[in-house]
Design an enzyme around this catalytic site. Structure first.
Site, short mmCIF file in Angstrom:
data_model
loop_
_atom_site.label_atom_id
_atom_site.label_comp_id
_atom_site.label_asym_id
_atom_site.label_seq_id
_atom_site.Cartn_x
_atom_site.Cartn_y
_atom_site.Cartn_z
N LYS A 38 0.84 -1.20 0.00
CA LYS A 38 0.00 0.00 0.00
C LYS A 38 0.87 1.25 0.00
CE LYS A 38 -0.43 -0.03 5.05
NZ LYS A 38 -1.35 -0.02 6.21
N ARG A 133 -9.67 0.34 15.89
CA ARG A 133 -9.66 1.15 14.67
C ARG A 133 -10.86 0.76 13.82
NH1 ARG A 133 -4.25 1.09 11.10
NH2 ARG A 133 -4.86 -1.11 10.91
N TYR A 263 15.19 30.90 5.18
CA TYR A 263 14.03 31.63 5.68
C TYR A 263 14.11 31.84 7.19
CZ TYR A 263 11.63 30.98 1.20
OH TYR A 263 11.28 31.02 -0.12
N MET A 312 11.11 24.63 0.28
CA MET A 312 10.26 23.73 -0.48
C MET A 312 11.04 22.89 -1.49
SD MET A 312 6.88 24.54 -2.82
CE MET A 312 5.90 25.08 -1.43
#
Length: 375
Positions: A38, A133, A263, A312
């Site tokens: 998966k 779950r 940044y 990014m």
């Protein structure tokens, strides 16, 4: 191909996947191994990983979503594919069309499957023994199995399973909880007719809890050579990581002591140094705060700290007085020059698990299958 599209790529060692499947098969025999592919094979590429796992002896595959199963079928993968949880009822026809094996635990979903009038569709009954779950309650498992039998020949009960909540934790309290789950599940089986496939163990269960090895085990993270938890690292010493995340230096400059970078200008240099820019960032799956927790890369076999906030598309590395040039290879996860950085190293620093690291490597990063030199 690795640098043709961009100077960042993930090398996927399919021979490592094969090795890991064979190793786990030997350890859990006579239990069969089903490979969990998966989330795009935990970020490794589901189709290539599925094929490698089957070649190494995996008898089936497990996915989370109908679309994941469809993608495998359209790629020509013919092995049994188990959906690990119920799916939207409107996808019942697609489940049957693509020969997927659904998990069931609600009568509404069972009815949706039966209405499509399949012939002998195999289903697996999921029982919740403590994960809290999804799944049918142990007290209702026999009733649910009877409901499946009543809808023959459209469907048939081919498997029954549960999921362990703390199999990756060897502390006494967690081992006791796992034992209680196994006991609950054993009592459920006593109430059911014989079922072809019985499965409990995920990777942690398969490695650390022999009693959880039933007729099959579901192997996910261990197949990719990553320990389910730090506490089980020693049980994975004979497994090989299947992913290496690599890049190249895209820019080099000299910076002065007292200057700051990236940044927010959160990192200030305490000395004159060489800074290399590496062209991948948090959009590619490198966590933005990796530099804050001591993240490193390997350049020329040397560990170099990531400095400043990861952006990014790029990150910066303090290379000290080393000679670094544009185009030099950079290893973010993997081995270079005798040094190794593992996905587990990132996870430990970031307070998460190896699963999240490899699943988080984004689709912007090309996956490049390769074969191990020694296999």
């Amino acid at each position: 191909m690795r640098g043709d599209l961009r100077w960042a790529w993930a090398e996927i060692d399919l021979d490592a996947v094969r090795h890991n499947i064979r190793t786990i098969r030997e350890r859990v025999a006579p239990s069969a191994v089903w490979a969990v592919v998966k989330a795009n094979g935990y970020g490794h590429g589901s189709v290539d990983v599925a094929r490698a796992a089957i070649e190494a002896g995996a008898e089936g595959l497990c996915v989370a979503l109908v679309q994941e199963g469809i993608d495998l079928r359209r790629a020509g993968v013919d092995a049994p594919i188990l959906l690990l949880s119920e799916q939207p009822p409107e996808l019942a026809s697609a489940i049957i069309e693509y020969r997927l094996t659904p998990s069931v635990y609600r009568r509404e979903f069972l009815e949706a499957l039966a209405r499509e009038a399949p012939s002998g569709l195999p289903v697996h009954l999921l029982v919740d023994t403590g994960m809290q779950r999804v799944g049918t309650h142990p007290h209702a498992a026999a009733s649910m199995a009877a409901a499946i039998a009543q809808r023959a020949p459209a469907v048939r009960l081919a498997g029954v399973f549960t999921h362990l909540a703390v199999a990756d934790d060897p502390s006494p309290a967690s081992v006791e909880f796992t034992d209680r789950q196994l006991s609950k599940f054993a009592k459920v089986l006593e109430q059911l007719p014989p079922v072809p496939l019985v499965h409990i163990a995920n990777s942690a269960g398969a490695l650390a809890h022999p009693a959880a090895r039933q007729s099959m085990v579901r192997v996910g993270i261990a197949m990719y050579g990553i320990a389910p938890s730090d506490a089980l690292d020693d049980l994975c010493s004979d497994l090989r990581p299947a992913m290496e995340l690599r890049s190249r230096v895209s820019f080099v400059k000299q910076v002065r002591s007292g200057s700051a970078i990236s940044y927010g200008l959160k990192h200030t240099f305490s000395r004159d140094t060489t800074v290399a820019t590496v062209p991948l960032g948090y959009a590619d799956g490198v966590p933005r705060r990796l530099s804050e927790v001591g993240g490193e890369v390997l350049i020329a076999g040397r560990r170099c700290p990531i400095v400043g906030v990861v952006t990014m598309d790029q990150l910066m590395v303090d290379c000290g007085d080393h000679d670094v040039r544009v185009g030099d290879d950079v290893t973010l996860i993997g081995e270079q020059g005798g040094e190794t950085i593992r996905a587990e190293d990132w996870a430990r620093r970031l307070g998460t698990i190896g699963y999240e690291i490899v699943c988080g490597i984004s689709e912007r990063i090309p996956r490049v299958p390769r074969r191990s030199i020694d296999n």
